[in-house]
Design a protein around this motif. Structure first.
Motif, PDB file in Angstrom:
ATOM      1  N   PHE A 169       0.814  -1.205   0.000  1.00  9.83           N
ATOM      2  CA  PHE A 169       0.000   0.000   0.000  1.00  9.83           C
ATOM      3  C   PHE A 169       0.846   1.253   0.000  1.00  9.83           C
ATOM      4  O   PHE A 169       0.425   2.291  -0.504  1.00  9.83           O
ATOM      5  N   LEU A 170       2.027   1.141   0.549  1.00 12.78           N
ATOM      6  CA  LEU A 170       2.933   2.286   0.473  1.00 12.78           C
ATOM      7  C   LEU A 170       3.270   2.587  -0.982  1.00 12.78           C
ATOM      8  O   LEU A 170       3.207   3.733  -1.445  1.00 12.78           O
ATOM      9  N   GLY A 209       0.304   4.022  -2.719  1.00 13.17           N
ATOM     10  CA  GLY A 209       0.126   5.420  -2.340  1.00 13.17           C
ATOM     11  C   GLY A 209       1.103   6.326  -3.052  1.00 13.17           C
ATOM     12  O   GLY A 209       0.730   7.379  -3.567  1.00 13.17           O
ATOM     13  N   ILE A 210       2.357   5.908  -3.098  1.00 10.28           N
ATOM     14  CA  ILE A 210       3.363   6.723  -3.779  1.00 10.28           C
ATOM     15  C   ILE A 210       3.003   6.877  -5.244  1.00 10.28           C
ATOM     16  O   ILE A 210       3.079   7.971  -5.819  1.00 10.28           O
ATOM     17  N   LEU A 257       2.624   1.474  13.843  1.00  9.67           N
ATOM     18  CA  LEU A 257       2.391   0.111  13.382  1.00  9.67           C
ATOM     19  C   LEU A 257       2.676  -0.892  14.490  1.00  9.67           C
ATOM     20  O   LEU A 257       1.881  -1.802  14.771  1.00  9.67           O
ATOM     21  N   LYS A 258       3.808  -0.692  15.128  1.00 10.74           N
ATOM     22  CA  LYS A 258       4.203  -1.609  16.195  1.00 10.74           C
ATOM     23  C   LYS A 258       3.202  -1.582  17.342  1.00 10.74           C
ATOM     24  O   LYS A 258       2.815  -2.622  17.894  1.00 10.74           O
ATOM     25  N   GLU A 273       0.384  -3.424  16.583  1.00 10.58           N
ATOM     26  CA  GLU A 273       0.682  -4.851  16.655  1.00 10.58           C
ATOM     27  C   GLU A 273       0.529  -5.359  18.087  1.00 10.58           C
ATOM     28  O   GLU A 273      -0.085  -6.402  18.336  1.00 10.58           O
ATOM     29  N   TYR A 323      -2.948  -5.526  18.999  1.00 12.91           N
ATOM     30  CA  TYR A 323      -3.552  -6.684  18.358  1.00 12.91           C
ATOM     31  C   TYR A 323      -3.281  -7.954  19.149  1.00 12.91           C
ATOM     32  O   TYR A 323      -4.156  -8.772  19.401  1.00 12.91           O
ATOM     33  N   THR A 330      -8.074  -9.741  12.766  1.00 13.68           N
ATOM     34  CA  THR A 330      -6.965  -9.549  11.821  1.00 13.68           C
ATOM     35  C   THR A 330      -7.349  -8.569  10.715  1.00 13.68           C
ATOM     36  O   THR A 330      -6.549  -7.713  10.319  1.00 13.68           O
ATOM     37  N   ASP A 331      -8.577  -8.670  10.264  1.00  9.80           N
ATOM     38  CA  ASP A 331      -9.013  -7.801   9.170  1.00  9.80           C
ATOM     39  C   ASP A 331      -8.845  -6.334   9.518  1.00  9.80           C
ATOM     40  O   ASP A 331      -8.341  -5.530   8.737  1.00  9.80           O
ATOM     41  N   TYR A 349      -6.980  -4.954  11.747  1.00  8.80           N
ATOM     42  CA  TYR A 349      -5.560  -4.594  11.860  1.00  8.80           C
ATOM     43  C   TYR A 349      -4.940  -4.401  10.485  1.00  8.80           C
ATOM     44  O   TYR A 349      -4.277  -3.380  10.202  1.00  8.80           O
ATOM     45  N   ILE A 350      -5.197  -5.346   9.622  1.00 11.13           N
ATOM     46  CA  ILE A 350      -4.663  -5.258   8.262  1.00 11.13           C
ATOM     47  C   ILE A 350      -5.179  -4.016   7.553  1.00 11.13           C
ATOM     48  O   ILE A 350      -4.429  -3.257   6.921  1.00 11.13           O
ATOM     49  N   THR A 358      -3.492  -0.904   8.847  1.00 13.98           N
ATOM     50  CA  THR A 358      -2.127  -0.820   8.333  1.00 13.98           C
ATOM     51  C   THR A 358      -2.107  -0.361   6.871  1.00 13.98           C
ATOM     52  O   THR A 358      -1.362   0.544   6.483  1.00 13.98           O
ATOM     53  N   ALA A 359      -2.972  -1.001   6.101  1.00  8.31           N
ATOM     54  CA  ALA A 359      -3.008  -0.660   4.681  1.00  8.31           C
ATOM     55  C   ALA A 359      -3.367   0.805   4.496  1.00  8.31           C
ATOM     56  O   ALA A 359      -2.713   1.535   3.737  1.00  8.31           O
ATOM     57  N   PHE A 397      -0.487   3.192   5.538  1.00 11.52           N
ATOM     58  CA  PHE A 397       0.633   3.268   4.598  1.00 11.52           C
ATOM     59  C   PHE A 397       0.199   3.813   3.249  1.00 11.52           C
ATOM     60  O   PHE A 397       0.999   4.417   2.535  1.00 11.52           O
ATOM     61  N   LEU A 398      -1.066   3.605   2.934  1.00 14.90           N
ATOM     62  CA  LEU A 398      -1.566   4.211   1.700  1.00 14.90           C
ATOM     63  C   LEU A 398      -1.498   5.726   1.804  1.00 14.90           C
ATOM     64  O   LEU A 398      -1.005   6.417   0.911  1.00 14.90           O
ATOM     65  N   GLY A 405       2.037   6.894   1.688  1.00 18.58           N
ATOM     66  CA  GLY A 405       2.563   6.824   0.320  1.00 18.58           C
ATOM     67  C   GLY A 405       2.064   7.970  -0.528  1.00 18.58           C
ATOM     68  O   GLY A 405       2.828   8.604  -1.257  1.00 18.58           O
ATOM     69  N   ILE A 406       0.772   8.249  -0.411  1.00 21.78           N
ATOM     70  CA  ILE A 406       0.213   9.356  -1.197  1.00 21.78           C
ATOM     71  C   ILE A 406       0.891  10.654  -0.818  1.00 21.78           C
ATOM     72  O   ILE A 406       1.274  11.468  -1.667  1.00 21.78           O
ATOM     73  N   LEU A 414       3.879  11.098   0.488  1.00 21.82           N
ATOM     74  CA  LEU A 414       5.250  11.118  -0.030  1.00 21.82           C
ATOM     75  C   LEU A 414       5.257  11.354  -1.533  1.00 21.82           C
ATOM     76  O   LEU A 414       6.041  12.143  -2.046  1.00 21.82           O
TER      77      LEU A 414
END
Lengths: 158, 158
Positions: free
Chosen positions: A64-65, A68-69, B39-40, B43, B46, B53-54, B56-57, B60-61, B64-65, B68-69, B71
């Motif tokens: 996803f990073l 996103g980038i 993130l940690k 974790e 969690y 799990t869903d 959490y995932i 995270t996604a 980071f998305l 990323g955007i 950045l």
DNA sequence: GGAACCTTCACCCGAAAGTATGAAAATTGC
DNA sequence: GCAATTTTCATACTTTCGGGTGAAGGTTCC
């Protein structure tokens, strides 16, 4: 001259850009769908093979990073068109600058005189004057410096 | 006349951009560190509370998305301004604009004519012409539009 | 096929901007 | 106080811009 008399009811000339916009949206949606699908497949992989949570999480984050980038770069690049005149720009009034006018406007913003612009585009000085006058009318100004300020506010020129 | 002779010793003004660059790098690093820390912590959360799990995932996604955007946008914006070789072209000559000249320059950037500037500052038109000419000489240009472009590159006017 | 617009070009005229040169007050720095 | 600069203003001249009007050819859409 061409603009002072007509009320300009509607401008149905930018259906092309609209279509492209929708295409872009759909493309992005598909991309996101693919990403989610990939995520799900990873999830199945994880559940069936008991991969380590850390690895799974890391992969998701990385994926996803990157996405996103990629998206950020796409959007960022859309803001600065270069070289080519790009598509017509919408204005507060329902007037938009034509591609040629945007081209001239950009050369104006680089500090060129009308004569220099004419030479650069292999056009007559009178033609450039026509373009500049159209630009001024559409932007609601009467000098090139004012046009520059307005164009900058409208993000037509950097 | 007033400009062609002096060396103008003190110009200690462009270490600022370097500092800002370093600040930017450090800021980015801290941001990444925060993301990882977050993130940690997720974790741990969690593991201790048995979150699904869903969720959490997904978090995270999403996180980071967004990162990323962000950045990607930053990088995309940074890449575009230097299509031209403008790396060390900061100072044309080691000359500085006087306060009055900067004042005039800003009014020029707002699209005012010389006459309007003169009226606004309660000065003569000839005085404004003198100022503008000094500005052009110091900036190494011939026209106000060129002066505007240069001043923008030098970040004298926004 | 006509309306609306874009693109191209022309001529004219007045206004604005730029160029050159000079110089007198005001200021700032030493 | 004196030198260096800035700020102010002047005249005269050339170039560039802006505004008006008109027009021909091309396109896009309905």
């Amino acid at each position: 001259m061409l603009l002072t008399k007509k009320p300009q009811v509607k401008t149905t000339r930018n259906s092309k850009s609209k279509k492209e916009f929708y295409k872009y949206i759909i493309f992005m949606g598909l991309l996101l769908a693919c990403a989610i699908a990939l995520l799900k497949s990873f999830e199945y992989y994880y559940f069936s093979y008991k991969l380590r949570t850390d690895v799974y999480i890391g992969l998701t984050a990385f994926l996803f990073l990157c996405l996103g980038i990629f998206l950020g770069l796409k959007v960022g690049k859309k803001k600065n068109p270069d070289e080519k005149p790009s598509l017509p720009v919408k204005l507060p009034l329902n007037l938009e600058l034509s591609t040629r006018e945007i081209e001239v406007l950009k050369l104006i913003s680089e500090g060129l005189t009308n004569q220099e612009i004419a030479d650069k585009l292999y056009l007559s000085l009178n033609t450039i004057k026509s373009h500049t006058n159209s630009i001024y009318i559409k932007l609601g100004v009467n000098r090139r410096t004012q046009a520059l300020e307005k164009a900058r506010k409208l993000q037509i020129v950097p």
